[in-house]
Design an enzyme around this catalytic site. Structure first.
Site, PDB file in Angstrom:
ATOM      1  N   SER A  76       9.982  27.381 -34.175  1.00 21.42           N
ATOM      2  CA  SER A  76      10.524  27.655 -32.848  1.00 21.42           C
ATOM      3  C   SER A  76       9.524  27.249 -31.780  1.00 21.42           C
ATOM      4  O   SER A  76       8.330  27.095 -32.051  1.00 21.42           O
ATOM      5  CB  SER A  76      10.805  29.159 -32.744  1.00 21.42           C
ATOM      6  OG  SER A  76      11.131  29.495 -31.418  1.00 21.42           O
TER       7      SER A  76
ATOM      8  N   THR B 104      19.076  29.866 -25.058  1.00 15.13           N
ATOM      9  CA  THR B 104      18.020  30.809 -25.438  1.00 15.13           C
ATOM     10  C   THR B 104      17.869  31.668 -24.196  1.00 15.13           C
ATOM     11  O   THR B 104      18.270  31.270 -23.096  1.00 15.13           O
ATOM     12  CB  THR B 104      16.679  30.101 -25.788  1.00 15.13           C
ATOM     13  OG1 THR B 104      16.852  29.302 -26.944  1.00 15.13           O
ATOM     14  CG2 THR B 104      15.519  31.061 -26.003  1.00 15.13           C
TER      15      THR B 104
HETATM   16  N1  GLY Z   1      15.994  27.369 -30.696  1.00 15.08           N
HETATM   17  C1  GLY Z   1      14.964  27.101 -29.803  1.00 15.08           C
HETATM   18  C2  GLY Z   1      13.637  27.546 -30.292  1.00 15.08           C
HETATM   19  O1  GLY Z   1      13.575  28.462 -31.083  1.00 15.08           O
HETATM   20  O2  GLY Z   1      12.641  26.982 -29.941  1.00 15.08           O
END
Ligand code: GLY
Length: 610
Positions: free
Chosen positions: A492, A421
């Site tokens: 998320s 991320t």
């Molecule tokens: N894929 C990590 C999040 O969205 O928290």
């Protein structure tokens, strides 16, 4: 003779300029300064020399950067901090040319898709927080969606057991990507420069290549086997080098990705969600039992959402609401923290870590039960942030004794997957601020490149709760609220955040890190507001994480000293050291209005400002 020597020095100078400029300047200089000429040609030579000098000085001026760059940068007007120096430069150059923060966001986002494929993306999604100088803050949700053919038990076998890895790698792991629509939606409303111009640097970086960093070279070599395992044709994976190992400084060229960016430049949204790109994407999915159809692509739409907002110690916090858990969880943590004097208790003292852990334990328990996509699940936002509820949670905390989290379920303590991320923070010369966190979930997403289109698809389906009580790759638990449903957005933890104080912009902050995102943003806010650190120290400081289950305090190695650890263990806490947590890219506005950009020392993260 002297003339020729001066000429040679000038030629050396030109050779440092952009190669295109050399094509013009070099032959003129050579002709005018080095070759012996006589008669009338001498006059022509002087005129040509004059033209060449003017040209070179023009080039030198154009080539001159107005901005500073580095890990820590101060500026009076504008700042960009992102996960990669090339993307940061793209953003600051847009701002130098007079583009606004949203323009820079679009340029940085597409550049990151090229230069930081571990998490920068076209095949993923994310969230944007945007503050205008008037103080109005909006948030845009461009999170991926479950395909229409998705269903609750899709990752379970006939006995109801989870099929290992199915939600994590390969085409079945992908949600319908939202990044391109997100960028274009924000640009259509707030951008000022043409989309084509903003995508051009990304196009050039993909087409002409860029030199990879040492960290990237190691990473690509480490993932080589995984990429080959999950792709149909190993000879076209841009990150797999066919003849040996990657080395720092080598050019990474991505021609298919360049062609995809060109299609978006030409046709906007349709260049990605329809036509050739969408067809290539769907073909790639279908080749591996994936379920994304052309109709899923055509239907994808980013959504404007109400930001989560609240007060903490005189500051106003704006962060992302559902389908992110980040905003609500961060506000719960800060509201609980207000019952204590975190600053007076001291940075990383046993008392501070104990209290943070106890708060985090409760907040992550709420997250697992109550949070999901609010379009599908009734998220009790008001109740979770209600003062009486927060106070009741605080009252459960024993100041000297750890609470026992319930029985620990099948857990993943080792975090084999990197918590990729990526986050970037931007402030422009007119005070607009953008905070974006974007992801393809774990490092390199599903590991599947769309053949012929050159980008990686996400493995965001793993952020759903595949089965109640079974943790996802980050050890996070979930239930009905976050169960898979067609077209639902998976929960998320991404927490792009903007902090305001006395009606003025104070901080732009966010980070990658899976489940640790929320606690990392929380700690950076505390570091600045309670522990009175500058941005660089707040970002560099060691981090500590707790997420209810598994019941461990996870400090970054060396973040806590042995005496603090002993004191915490005496209170009943279990501690498990781990690797680095998060990579925060943040901007702080000082009392005098000066901007301090800080790129996290844990990565290649880079700031630039002027
Ligand atoms: N894929 C990590 C999040 O969205 O928290």
């Amino acid at each position: 003779m002297l003339f020729a020597e001066v000429g040679q020095s000038l030629i050396d100078f030109i050779s440092k300029l952009d190669p295109l400029k050399n094509i013009i300047a070099y032959p003129i200089m050579k002709f005018t300064l080095i070759h012996p000429v006589s008669g009338k040609l001498r006059y022509i030579r002087f005129i040509a020399l004059f033209v060449a000098m003017a040209y070179i000085s023009g080039c030198a001026r154009i080539g001159k950067k107005e901005y500073q760059e580095g890990k820590t940068v101060y500026g009076n007007k504008a700042m960009v901090v992102s996960a990669h120096p090339e993307a940061t430069r793209v953003g600051i150059e847009v701002l130098e040319k007079g583009g606004n923060a949203v323009d820079a966001m679009v340029a940085v986002h597409f550049a990151l898709a090229v230069v930081y494929p571990a998490a920068g993306n076209l095949g993923g999604g994310g969230f944007m927080m945007y503050r205008q100088p008037s103080g109005e803050v909006v948030s845009l949700d461009f999170r991926e969606k479950a395909p229409m053919a998705a269903y609750e038990e899709m990752y379970q076998d006939e006995n109801g057991d989870i099929i290992d890895g199915l939600s994590l790698a390969g085409p079945m792991a992908s949600g319908v990507p939202g990044s391109v629509d997100g960028m274009l939606t924000a640009h259509a409303k707030y951008g000022s420069l043409p989309l084509k111009t903003l995508l051009q640097p990304a196009y050039k970086l993909a087409r002409g290549g860029f030199p990879i960093t040492a960290k990237q070279a190691n990473n690509y070599n480490r993932y080589r086997k995984t990429f080959i395992e999950h792709n149909r044709d190993s000879t076209v994976i841009p990150l797999v080098k066919l003849d040996g190992e990657w080395e720092e400084g080598e050019l990474l060229v991505q021609k298919d990705l360049a062609a995809t960016i060109k299609r978006i430049q030409k046709s906007g949204r349709d260049g990605f969600y329809k036509g050739k790109t969408a067809e290539l994407l769907v073909a790639e999915m279908k080749a591996g039992n994936g379920i994304i159809e052309l109709e899923d692509m055509a239907k994808y739409q980013a959504k404007w959402r109400e930001p989560v907002t609240g007060k903490y110690r005189g500051a106003t916090i704006y962060s992302m609401g559902p389908p992110s858990s980040g905003g609500i969880a961060l506000m719960q943590l800060l509201k609980m923290s207000e019952h204590f004097s975190m600053g007076d208790l001291g940075f990383h003292s046993p008392e501070t870590i104990h209290l943070m852990t106890e708060m985090e334990r409760r907040v992550y328990a709420d997250r697992a039960k109550h949070l999901g996509d609010a379009d599908f699940w009734d998220v009790p936002k008001e109740e979770l942030l209600d003062d009486r509820y927060i106070t009741s949670r605080v009252k459960q905390i024993n100041p000297t004794k750890a609470t026992d989290s319930e029985e620990v379920l099948a857990m993943k303590l080792d975090y084999q997957e990197s918590e990729e991320t990526t986050h970037y923070s931007i402030v422009d010369a007119n005070g607009h601020a953008v905070s974006v966190t974007t992801t393809i979930n774990s490092g390199y997403g599903s590991k599947v490149f769309v053949s012929g289109a050159g980008f990686l698809m996400n493995n965001e389906m793993d952020d759903f709760s595949s089965k109640p009580g079974v943790p996802n790759v980050y050890g996070l638990l979930g239930g009905k609220a976050n169960a898979i449903q067609p077209e639902k957005r998976m929960l998320s933890a991404m927490t792009p955040t903007i902090v305001e104080k006395d009606g003025k912009l104070k901080m732009v902050v966010g980070t990658p890190g899976g489940s640790t995102i929320i606690t990392s943003v929380y700690q950076v806010v505390l570091n600045v507001l309670d522990h009175e650190m500058n941005m660089t120290d707040a970002v560099s400081a060691g981090r500590v994480h707790h997420q209810w289950k598994p019941n461990f305090i996870f400090p970054e190695r060396d973040a806590l000293d042995p005496t603090t650890k002993k004191a915490l263990e005496k209170m009943g806490h279990q501690i498990k050291d781990r690797g680095s947590i998060g990579r925060v890219d943040a901007i702080l506005v000082g009392a005098d209005g000066q901007l301090e950009g800080a790129g996290d020392p844990r990565g290649d993260d880079w700031a630039a400002g002027f």
